[in-house]
Motif scaffolding. Structure first.
Motif, PDB file in Angstrom:
ATOM      1  N   ASP A 184       0.809  -1.290  -0.081  1.00 48.19           N
ATOM      2  CA  ASP A 184      -0.068   0.099  -0.143  1.00 48.19           C
ATOM      3  C   ASP A 184       0.808   1.088  -0.030  1.00 48.19           C
ATOM      4  N   VAL A 185       1.917   1.236   0.670  1.00 46.78           N
ATOM      5  CA  VAL A 185       2.812   2.673   0.798  1.00 46.78           C
ATOM      6  C   VAL A 185       3.498   2.652  -0.532  1.00 46.78           C
ATOM      7  N   ASP A 186       3.847   1.568  -1.048  1.00 44.79           N
ATOM      8  CA  ASP A 186       4.540   1.552  -2.393  1.00 44.79           C
ATOM      9  C   ASP A 186       3.581   2.407  -3.409  1.00 44.79           C
ATOM     10  N   GLU A 187       2.415   1.901  -3.344  1.00 36.80           N
ATOM     11  CA  GLU A 187       1.320   2.312  -4.099  1.00 36.80           C
ATOM     12  C   GLU A 187       1.053   3.852  -3.833  1.00 36.80           C
ATOM     13  N   ILE A 188       1.026   4.147  -2.617  1.00 35.66           N
ATOM     14  CA  ILE A 188       1.023   5.869  -2.366  1.00 35.66           C
ATOM     15  C   ILE A 188       1.884   6.411  -3.083  1.00 35.66           C
ATOM     16  N   ALA A 189       3.027   5.839  -2.957  1.00 39.70           N
ATOM     17  CA  ALA A 189       4.517   6.704  -3.308  1.00 39.70           C
ATOM     18  C   ALA A 189       4.141   6.943  -4.874  1.00 39.70           C
ATOM     19  N   GLN A 190       3.724   6.034  -5.407  1.00 37.41           N
ATOM     20  CA  GLN A 190       3.642   5.990  -6.975  1.00 37.41           C
ATOM     21  C   GLN A 190       2.415   7.204  -7.399  1.00 37.41           C
ATOM     22  N   VAL A 191       1.457   7.393  -6.733  1.00 41.06           N
ATOM     23  CA  VAL A 191       0.456   8.184  -6.944  1.00 41.06           C
ATOM     24  C   VAL A 191       0.411   9.727  -6.085  1.00 41.06           C
ATOM     25  N   TYR A 192       1.070   9.790  -5.164  1.00 44.26           N
ATOM     26  CA  TYR A 192       1.314  10.788  -4.385  1.00 44.26           C
ATOM     27  C   TYR A 192       1.416  12.284  -5.032  1.00 44.26           C
ATOM     28  N   GLY A 193       2.067  12.282  -5.923  1.00 41.81           N
ATOM     29  CA  GLY A 193       2.154  13.624  -6.587  1.00 41.81           C
ATOM     30  C   GLY A 193       1.112  14.144  -7.205  1.00 41.81           C
ATOM     31  N   SER A 194       0.239  13.301  -7.674  1.00 41.06           N
ATOM     32  CA  SER A 194      -0.804  13.857  -8.800  1.00 41.06           C
ATOM     33  C   SER A 194      -2.186  13.212  -8.268  1.00 41.06           C
ATOM     34  N   ALA A 195      -2.312  12.443  -6.995  1.00 36.93           N
ATOM     35  CA  ALA A 195      -3.530  12.134  -6.725  1.00 36.93           C
ATOM     36  C   ALA A 195      -4.339  13.305  -5.942  1.00 36.93           C
ATOM     37  N   PRO A 196      -5.638  13.368  -5.857  1.00 35.02           N
ATOM     38  CA  PRO A 196      -6.284  14.404  -5.339  1.00 35.02           C
ATOM     39  C   PRO A 196      -5.965  14.181  -3.635  1.00 35.02           C
ATOM     40  N   HIS A 197      -5.897  15.270  -3.129  1.00 30.38           N
ATOM     41  CA  HIS A 197      -5.288  14.989  -1.629  1.00 30.38           C
ATOM     42  C   HIS A 197      -6.417  14.873  -0.605  1.00 30.38           C
ATOM     43  N   LEU A 198      -7.553  15.186  -1.001  1.00 28.14           N
ATOM     44  CA  LEU A 198      -8.728  14.669   0.058  1.00 28.14           C
ATOM     45  C   LEU A 198      -8.979  13.117  -0.212  1.00 28.14           C
ATOM     46  N   ALA A 199      -8.896  12.654  -1.474  1.00 29.74           N
ATOM     47  CA  ALA A 199      -8.994  11.138  -1.427  1.00 29.74           C
ATOM     48  C   ALA A 199      -7.933  10.418  -1.021  1.00 29.74           C
ATOM     49  N   LEU A 200      -6.755  10.942  -0.990  1.00 27.42           N
ATOM     50  CA  LEU A 200      -5.541  10.289  -0.400  1.00 27.42           C
ATOM     51  C   LEU A 200      -5.353  10.157   0.896  1.00 27.42           C
ATOM     52  N   LEU A 201      -5.932  11.258   1.502  1.00 22.16           N
ATOM     53  CA  LEU A 201      -5.911  11.309   3.193  1.00 22.16           C
ATOM     54  C   LEU A 201      -6.561  10.489   3.645  1.00 22.16           C
ATOM     55  N   GLY A 202      -7.836   9.852   3.243  1.00 24.84           N
ATOM     56  CA  GLY A 202      -8.425   8.828   3.822  1.00 24.84           C
ATOM     57  C   GLY A 202      -7.672   7.531   3.596  1.00 24.84           C
ATOM     58  N   GLU A 203      -7.117   7.347   2.641  1.00 24.19           N
ATOM     59  CA  GLU A 203      -6.253   6.083   2.539  1.00 24.19           C
ATOM     60  C   GLU A 203      -5.093   6.060   3.472  1.00 24.19           C
ATOM     61  N   VAL A 204      -4.367   7.150   3.459  1.00 27.46           N
ATOM     62  CA  VAL A 204      -3.326   7.287   4.132  1.00 27.46           C
ATOM     63  C   VAL A 204      -3.580   7.013   5.570  1.00 27.46           C
ATOM     64  N   ALA A 205      -4.637   8.090   6.207  1.00 34.36           N
ATOM     65  CA  ALA A 205      -4.765   7.953   7.554  1.00 34.36           C
ATOM     66  C   ALA A 205      -5.294   6.699   8.030  1.00 34.36           C
ATOM     67  N   GLU A 206      -6.186   5.892   7.223  1.00 36.35           N
ATOM     68  CA  GLU A 206      -6.544   4.461   7.857  1.00 36.35           C
ATOM     69  C   GLU A 206      -5.241   3.606   8.089  1.00 36.35           C
ATOM     70  N   ARG A 207      -4.405   3.567   7.024  1.00 31.69           N
ATOM     71  CA  ARG A 207      -3.286   2.747   7.348  1.00 31.69           C
ATOM     72  C   ARG A 207      -2.406   3.334   8.410  1.00 31.69           C
ATOM     73  N   TRP A 208      -2.406   4.586   8.757  1.00 31.19           N
ATOM     74  CA  TRP A 208      -1.497   4.980   9.600  1.00 31.19           C
ATOM     75  C   TRP A 208      -2.120   4.705  11.001  1.00 31.19           C
ATOM     76  N   LYS A 209      -3.267   4.892  11.067  1.00 29.95           N
ATOM     77  CA  LYS A 209      -4.104   4.566  12.476  1.00 29.95           C
ATOM     78  C   LYS A 209      -3.890   2.836  12.843  1.00 29.95           C
ATOM     79  N   GLN A 210      -3.930   2.073  11.620  1.00 32.24           N
ATOM     80  CA  GLN A 210      -3.508   0.634  11.817  1.00 32.24           C
ATOM     81  C   GLN A 210      -2.092   0.501  12.288  1.00 32.24           C
ATOM     82  N   ILE A 211      -1.068   1.182  11.770  1.00 36.74           N
ATOM     83  CA  ILE A 211       0.100   0.980  12.268  1.00 36.74           C
ATOM     84  C   ILE A 211       0.355   1.317  13.489  1.00 36.74           C
ATOM     85  N   GLU A 212      -0.286   2.570  13.800  1.00 31.51           N
ATOM     86  CA  GLU A 212       0.063   2.970  15.115  1.00 31.51           C
ATOM     87  C   GLU A 212      -0.592   2.152  16.377  1.00 31.51           C
TER      88      GLU A 212
END
Length: 473
Positions: A184-212
């Motif tokens: 998942d993190v590798d895929e986020i790195a691939q799209v980060y520079g061009s993906a809509p931030h609001l859509a990406l925020l939810g994807e990153v936040a859910e995985r971050w909370k899981q890791i924490e």
């Protein structure tokens, strides 16, 4: 996804403004179910709380709070209860579910504060405080020793030891879970520079909370290194998202936590990416010396993926400080270190298009007409090819440098500059980042009062005035 504004459930208060007992405990269905099971098992086994405390070796109050559903029992207590109230591990499974539910109800985007290291810890039973020093109450210890000798607690304690070892060896997450999160993190790195931030925020936040949540558990050293690296990478991405939406307070907080994780594992790309983010925050708040200092703090760290980016960020800060010699030296180091590596979790690499983009942008800030005229078209052509270093944000920066070059020199072309800058606003696929808005405003401020009467310039200036709030870096 939890609402960040409702991290704690609202509580009723009495006339004196005190919290009610019910408000002190958030609803936890799994904990209620666990309490019901324990009470049923106690009846089935014809025992009671006092006997359970004796057989497990835990204090009666701890057992009572678990049986009555007042708190989630510890993993060790749950394992001990599973031994003395045989139920095939159901107690532990419900306990873990209750713990997850407790975290889910309390955890939002901002993690709960950890207990301060200087918090007072009361002396345990058997300790006396004499003139500020802790000493042993031998009478209490002797009594405890006699009571312990009479308790059949060792089988339960040995079961705890076995389960603890298993948890450490297997960790709080399976290899399969960590494999998926790393993908998942590798895929986020691939799209980060061009993906809509609001859509990406939810994807990153859910995985971050899981890791924490995983990091709060026990695990082997190897597993902890993997999880810590994932935590640092996801925290860094949250910091970048906050930065790009002009929330610098959150960006600083995420950068600080990501830096803690990066230092723990010593991963160079993460260390340098965090430093680059901290430098960007300083740069876009006009703290240019701090921007250089953030980069200098990690100057001993090297990685071909990040070396060019670090030099580029030095160059832009030196240009703002008026140190053109240092800026040009940094640009040369940037070009020498440029690469076309595939995106990794962290910053994007500086490839051929980015080299031209940074050179033309620094040239605009230094007022170097020839340099801007040379590199701005190269940057545009490079990003149009959409190579390995392509991002929507930095291609927009290239177009803004191209627009600004028409406003410097002896024969400015304000209408052409306004047309190109207006296209950046009009053709943006999603919300513009903070840094692009800053470049648009910088361009707008470069038009002379006489230019304002030109229709294209007037339209562009009006479009800039209606942009959402952002900085002027």
């Amino acid at each position: 996804m939890p609402d960040p504004q409702r991290l704690v459930a609202p509580s009723d208060t009495d006339a004196a403004g005190r919290f009610t007992v019910e408000a002190e405990r958030q609803r936890n269905d799994s904990l209620d179910e666990l309490a019901g099971m324990l009470q049923s098992l106690i009846g089935d086994n014809e025992t009671n709380i006092s006997r359970l405390a004796e057989r497990t070796g835990f204090k009666r109050q701890q057992v009572s709070r678990a049986v009555n559903g007042r708190e989630v029992p510890s993993p060790d207590l749950s394992d001990a209860l599973d031994v003395v109230l045989p139920c095939g591990g159901a107690i532990r499974r419900l306990r873990d579910a209750a713990d997850r539910e407790k975290r889910a109800r309390r955890l939002g985007v901002v993690p709960p504060m950890r207990r301060p290291s200087d918090e007072f810890v009361p002396a345990p039973e058997g300790m006396l405080i004499t003139h500020g020093a802790r000493t042993i109450d031998h009478e209490v210890i002797s009594t405890n020793r006699r009571e312990f000798a009479a308790l059949p607690a060792l089988p339960a304690l040995s079961a705890i030891a076995a389960s603890t070892r298993a948890r450490i060896e297997t960790g709080s997450a399976s290899d399969r879970t960590l494999d998926e999160l790393e993908s998942d993190v590798d895929e986020i790195a691939q799209v980060y520079g061009s993906a809509p931030h609001l859509a990406l925020l939810g994807e990153v936040a859910e995985r971050w909370k899981q890791i924490e949540s995983i990091l709060d558990g026990r695990m082997s050293a190897g597993t902890r290194a993997r999880v810590t690296q994932l935590g640092g990478q996801l925290t860094y991405f949250l910091g970048r998202l906050a930065f790009n939406t002009n929330d610098f307070r959150s960006a600083r907080r995420f950068a600080g936590l990501a830096g803690t994780y990066a230092d723990e594992i010593g991963e160079p790309v993460l260390i340098m990416s965090v430093a680059a983010l901290q430098s960007s925050i300083a740069y876009h708040t006009q703290r240019y010396r701090q921007a250089i200092a953030a980069l200098n703090l990690v100057q001993q760290v090297r990685h071909p993926y990040m070396d060019g980016r670090m030099a580029a960020y030095e160059a832009r800060a030196y240009a703002k400080m008026g140190d053109q010699e240092s800026a040009r030296d940094a640009l040369n180091r940037m070009e020498a270190a440029s690469c076309t590596m595939a995106p990794m979790p962290g910053e994007t690499p500086v490839g051929p298009a980015a080299v031209a983009m940074f050179r033309s942008g620094v040239a605009i800030n230094m007022g170097d007409v020839d340099m801007a005229q040379e590199w701005a078209p190269i940057a545009i052509a490079g990003y149009q090819r959409k190579g390995g270093d392509y991002t929507v944000e930095e291609s927009q920066h290239a177009y803004m440098s191209y627009a600004s070059k028409f406003l410097i020199g002896r024969e400015p072309e304000p209408e052409e500059a306004a047309r190109i800058a207006m296209d950046v606003i009009r053709t943006a696929p999603d919300e513009l980042t903070h840094t692009v808005k800053a470049r648009l405003r910088q361009c707008a401020s470069s038009f002379s009062p006489a230019h304002h009467r030109i229709p294209a310039v007037s339209s562009f200036l009006e479009a800039c005035r209606t942009l959402p709030a952002g900085g002027t870096g």
